[in-house]
Design a protein around this motif. Sequence first.
Motif, PDB file in Angstrom:
ATOM      1  N   TRP A 358       0.824  -1.206   0.000  1.00 24.23           N
ATOM      2  CA  TRP A 358       0.000   0.000   0.000  1.00 24.23           C
ATOM      3  C   TRP A 358       0.864   1.264   0.000  1.00 24.23           C
ATOM      4  CZ3 TRP A 358      -4.653   0.860  -1.467  1.00 24.23           C
ATOM      5  CH2 TRP A 358      -5.343   2.017  -1.070  1.00 24.23           C
ATOM      6  N   ALA A 359       1.951   1.229   0.753  1.00 24.01           N
ATOM      7  CA  ALA A 359       2.847   2.385   0.799  1.00 24.01           C
ATOM      8  C   ALA A 359       3.486   2.634  -0.559  1.00 24.01           C
ATOM      9  CB  ALA A 359       3.924   2.170   1.860  1.00 24.01           C
ATOM     10  N   CYS A 360       3.856   1.555  -1.256  1.00 24.53           N
ATOM     11  CA  CYS A 360       4.469   1.706  -2.577  1.00 24.53           C
ATOM     12  C   CYS A 360       3.484   2.320  -3.571  1.00 24.53           C
ATOM     13  CB  CYS A 360       4.956   0.353  -3.088  1.00 24.53           C
ATOM     14  SG  CYS A 360       6.377  -0.296  -2.188  1.00 24.53           S
ATOM     15  N   ILE A 361       2.192   2.075  -3.374  1.00 16.84           N
ATOM     16  CA  ILE A 361       1.177   2.640  -4.266  1.00 16.84           C
ATOM     17  C   ILE A 361       0.863   4.081  -3.901  1.00 16.84           C
ATOM     18  CG2 ILE A 361      -1.248   2.487  -4.976  1.00 16.84           C
ATOM     19  CD1 ILE A 361      -1.038  -0.520  -4.669  1.00 16.84           C
ATOM     20  N   ARG A 362       0.657   4.312  -2.616  1.00 19.02           N
ATOM     21  CA  ARG A 362       0.187   5.617  -2.161  1.00 19.02           C
ATOM     22  C   ARG A 362       1.314   6.625  -1.962  1.00 19.02           C
ATOM     23  NH1 ARG A 362      -4.715   5.880   0.530  1.00 19.02           N
ATOM     24  NH2 ARG A 362      -4.193   8.099   0.700  1.00 19.02           N
ATOM     25  N   LYS A 363       2.483   6.147  -1.549  1.00 17.65           N
ATOM     26  CA  LYS A 363       3.568   7.057  -1.172  1.00 17.65           C
ATOM     27  C   LYS A 363       4.700   6.940  -2.180  1.00 17.65           C
ATOM     28  CE  LYS A 363       6.471   8.266   2.790  1.00 17.65           C
ATOM     29  NZ  LYS A 363       6.054   9.657   2.871  1.00 17.65           N
ATOM     30  N   THR A 364       4.843   7.918  -3.031  1.00 12.36           N
ATOM     31  CA  THR A 364       5.847   7.855  -4.091  1.00 12.36           C
ATOM     32  C   THR A 364       7.096   8.677  -3.761  1.00 12.36           C
ATOM     33  OG1 THR A 364       4.764   9.711  -5.208  1.00 12.36           O
ATOM     34  CG2 THR A 364       4.098   7.485  -5.875  1.00 12.36           C
ATOM     35  N   TYR A 405       1.861   1.431   9.487  1.00 13.92           N
ATOM     36  CA  TYR A 405       1.371   2.337   8.436  1.00 13.92           C
ATOM     37  C   TYR A 405       0.004   1.888   7.943  1.00 13.92           C
ATOM     38  CZ  TYR A 405       0.954   4.614   3.905  1.00 13.92           C
ATOM     39  OH  TYR A 405       0.490   5.337   2.824  1.00 13.92           O
ATOM     40  N   GLU A 409      -3.420   4.047   8.113  1.00  8.55           N
ATOM     41  CA  GLU A 409      -4.263   4.313   6.948  1.00  8.55           C
ATOM     42  C   GLU A 409      -5.713   3.910   7.217  1.00  8.55           C
ATOM     43  OE1 GLU A 409      -3.708   5.531   3.612  1.00  8.55           O
ATOM     44  OE2 GLU A 409      -2.035   6.450   4.678  1.00  8.55           O
ATOM     45  N   SER A 412      -7.246   6.444   9.506  1.00  9.53           N
ATOM     46  CA  SER A 412      -7.480   7.688   8.767  1.00  9.53           C
ATOM     47  C   SER A 412      -8.741   7.598   7.929  1.00  9.53           C
ATOM     48  CB  SER A 412      -6.283   7.996   7.865  1.00  9.53           C
ATOM     49  OG  SER A 412      -5.122   8.215   8.627  1.00  9.53           O
ATOM     50  N   VAL A 413      -8.980   6.434   7.319  1.00  8.24           N
ATOM     51  CA  VAL A 413     -10.189   6.244   6.504  1.00  8.24           C
ATOM     52  C   VAL A 413     -11.437   6.365   7.370  1.00  8.24           C
ATOM     53  CG1 VAL A 413     -11.528   4.561   5.188  1.00  8.24           C
ATOM     54  CG2 VAL A 413      -9.084   4.858   4.724  1.00  8.24           C
TER      55      VAL A 413
END
Length: 428
Positions: A358-364, A405, A409, A412-413
């Motif tokens: 998820w971090a690799c997708i959301r956090k660039t 993380y 997330e 946060s949702v």
Amino acid sequence: MFSTYFKEANTIRFLLIVSSAVFLISMIVVLVHGDRLLLGDPLKLNNDDVKYIHSARVLINESTLAYNSGNEPSTFIMPGLPIALSGFMAIFGEQYSGVTAFRIFQAFLQALCIFPVYYIARYTFNHRAAIITSLLAAAYLPDYFTSGSILTESIFRFIVLILLCVMITALHTKKMGWYIGVGLLTASAAYFKPQASLFPCMMLILWLVHRYSFKEIVRFTLTIIGAYIVLLVPWWIRNYITFGHFILFTSSAGSPFLLGTRIQYQPPSAGFFAAFPQYEPNTIFIGSDREAVTKGLDILKYGLVHEPLRYIHHYTIGRLHSLYMVPFYLHDIFSIKKNIVSNMQIMIVLGGLIGMFWACIRKTGKTLLPVLLTVFYFTAVQLPFVAMSRYGYPMAMFFLLFASYMIYEVISVFQTEKTNKIEVKEYV
């Protein structure tokens, strides 16, 4: 960057409370369980921990680093743990008191780990994710077993965490002093586990991403190498004087590469010995390091040709399972059974993998790279060799980080949905 993250009074107060709790619990484990956490028998010297204790005593009394060699000098292991342990024994005594003092020292290191864990998590994600990571780290049960063990994992994990913090700080400050620290800490880690030696190679990727000039890359590379060499020179001199030739790290009869070819701790199949008649089942794993590499390569050649799926599984899924899915929890702490901790470990690793994805997708952003490269490096360097929970333990903290993380997330949702509902009600 250290001062930036640790200047808020509330953050410092929180971390001091959490680290104090970790130290208190670790101390209770050390004092309550004591030598019951030993894996071997001190009289039989049949495991690494009791061998380390024996080595420390020989070092004090004979000024000789010995391991698996009686009282004779050897290079079977790196000298970090025997030297550290012998220091406490020299001050507090060679018996229970000295070993207990060393365990208390490890408990203190476990408590201090909360600070670099917070730093790394905050750098990678944000303050809230770092808070969750710190709390999960404090609740991670294998850490309390490690506090009371006499093995390299506790000190090595601490050095790796500090090293990563120093590498991140050096990356952003470009100050020579921090890069000297990278070299010295890498050498310090190598005194416990030599596979850490190439860890700073990941700096090349970070330098390129952060657009370092060629001149800067050369200067800082030479600085790291120079500091590394300076700290390891005493070990090389000792080996040359004692054995008459250069020994980079260790020289032992048990090759991790050869032993790593065993599937479920069994020798190769009968077909292998028919194809390679120079080997015998009862002696295949006995011999020098040089012979071991040849034997291991022959086993791999045969296995990948005649049993490809079995060997590919062994070196991929099997290795990763042994490293990370099994907790480094070899004795029950406060009667908490291993199956409970095993289930927790699986949840942490799976949660960490989901969080990593998820971090690799959301956090660039670039801040994700140091932790990803750390996990990749220590996984890749271990795959060709023997894999067990003990060797995967230092990376558990990074799975906790990514699991935290994921939790952040999810929270946060829910908070966003709750806020949206309140806003809709107020509008209506």
